[in-house]
Scaffold this active site. Structure first.
Site, mmCIF file in Angstrom:
data_model
loop_
_atom_site.group_PDB
_atom_site.id
_atom_site.type_symbol
_atom_site.label_atom_id
_atom_site.label_comp_id
_atom_site.label_asym_id
_atom_site.label_seq_id
_atom_site.Cartn_x
_atom_site.Cartn_y
_atom_site.Cartn_z
ATOM 1 N N CYS A 1 -0.451 4.092 2.328
ATOM 2 C CA CYS A 1 -0.182 3.813 3.750
ATOM 3 C C CYS A 1 1.289 4.037 4.082
ATOM 4 C CB CYS A 1 -0.516 2.376 4.108
ATOM 5 S SG CYS A 1 -2.077 1.793 3.458
ATOM 6 N N ASP A 2 2.186 3.507 3.258
ATOM 7 C CA ASP A 2 3.599 3.415 3.653
ATOM 8 C C ASP A 2 4.554 4.297 2.854
ATOM 9 O OD1 ASP A 2 2.840 1.495 5.514
ATOM 10 O OD2 ASP A 2 3.080 -0.149 4.088
ATOM 11 N N CYS B 1 0.835 -1.199 0.000
ATOM 12 C CA CYS B 1 0.000 0.000 0.000
ATOM 13 C C CYS B 1 0.872 1.253 0.000
ATOM 14 C CB CYS B 1 -0.905 -0.034 1.236
ATOM 15 S SG CYS B 1 -1.930 1.437 1.411
#
Ligand code: NAP
Length: 299
Positions: A134-135, A131
């Site tokens: 997200c990261d 992701c």
């Protein structure tokens, strides 16, 4: 007989359970694994609104089941095997029981496929990610690899190119399957280097990932690997009941209602899901509010 049965206890299902039970609906949440969902595998969450310190996914989700149960929702560890509608009532068959309800909310999610290289599981959350939203931020100014040749891989490579210093886009063939316009944008992005006809054989490092070895034996020092080789949409229970889009995602309207009345789909299983906890929680609330309205109308 329940008012609402929710299948899946990730952020979408638990949020639906909280809202439904707090609105007075007799609510059952069924989950085959431990409540919390995929996000419990993430080591750091810093983009959930209202949470100012970084938390692990497990910490973030720890009190969601309790909060839903506080308002009366029941949570049972049972795998749903079959779902059908008979005389306007839903029948939910699990391995050991059969339950009935007036409405159903399906929150069974989607799972990113693994690429299959050595060290993929070991370094997930320590350099291997599925992701970019997200990261990606953790790789500001660093070098990353994106694996895949579809729309997701190329779109996420473009996203990461704005954060990372350099993005290596590694594809196992010499042609991408992504949309031509997306490919053009990738070709015109200075800090994306495309490596065709290669796959990642192995990743290595100490506590965190430090590099990759390609199938040709070439070694590249990098800080992160983003894997985008397709998603498995967990639609098995309802794929023959409702309309799906071409990728197997469930079509819903703005109320999270599927093509079948009284059946709602929320979180990563639905079309256009942005695959974020905050969005899944929002879906759950929307579906629960509308499912309660639907029940009250007694349609
Ligand atoms: P996808 O289209 O199935 O692409 C997966 C990619 O990963 C392919 O290039 C495939 O290579 C590669 N791959 C598969 N297994 C691999 C492995 N083990 N190791 C290395 N590479 C591997 O998946 P997606 O990109 O997630 O897209 C899924 C669907 O959603 C697609 O239909 C896509 O068009 C759609 N989508 C649309 C949009 C948009 O319209 N904006 C955005 C995202 C996704 P091969 O090409 O050799 O098979």
């Amino acid at each position: 007989m329940y008012d609402i049965i929710i299948i899946g206890a990730g952020p979408a299902g638990l949020s639906a359970g909280l809202y439904a039970s707090r609105l007075g609906a007799k609510t059952l949440i069924l989950e085959k694994l431990t409540p919390g969902g995929q996000i419990t595998l993430s080591s750091e969450i810093e983009n959930y609104p209202g949470i100012c310190e970084v938390k692990s996914g497990l910490e973030l989700m720890s009190c969601w089941p309790q909060q839903a149960m506080k308002f009366g929702a029941e949570i049972k560890s049972e795998e749903v095997k079959k779902l059908k509608i008979e005389n306007g009532k839903w029948k939910v068959e699990t391995s050991n029981n059969e339950y009935t309800s007036k409405a159903i909310i399906v929150a069974t999610g989607a799972n990113p496929k693994k690429a299959g290289f050595e060290g993929e599981i070991k370094y997930t959350g320590k350099g291997v990610s599925y992701c970019a939203v997200c990261d990606g931020f953790f790789y500001k100014g660093k070098n990353v690899v994106v694996i895949g040749g579809g729309d997701t891989a190329l779109e996420e490579a473009l996203y990461l190119s704005k954060i990372a210093q350099k993005v290596y886009l590694i594809h196992r063939r010499d042609k991408f399957r992504a949309a031509p316009l997306t490919q053009k944008k990738v070709f015109n992005t200075q800090n994306i280097e495309i490596i065709y006809n290669e796959s990642v054989k192995k990743v290595f490092g100490n506590e965190f990932l430090e590099g990759i070895i390609l199938s040709s034996g070439k070694e590249i020092k990098i800080d992160g690997v983003f894997v985008f080789v397709g998603m498995k949409i967990n639609n098995e229970l309802i794929k023959d009941l409702v309309k799906l889009n071409e990728w197997g995602e469930v079509k819903v309207d703005l109320n999270m209602q599927t093509s079948l009345k009284g059946l709602y789909a929320v979180g990563d299983i639905r079309q256009n899901a942005v695959k974020q906890v905050v969005a899944a929680a929002g879906d759950g609330a929307i579906a629960a509010i509308n499912a309660v309205k639907y029940m009250e109308k007694g349609e």
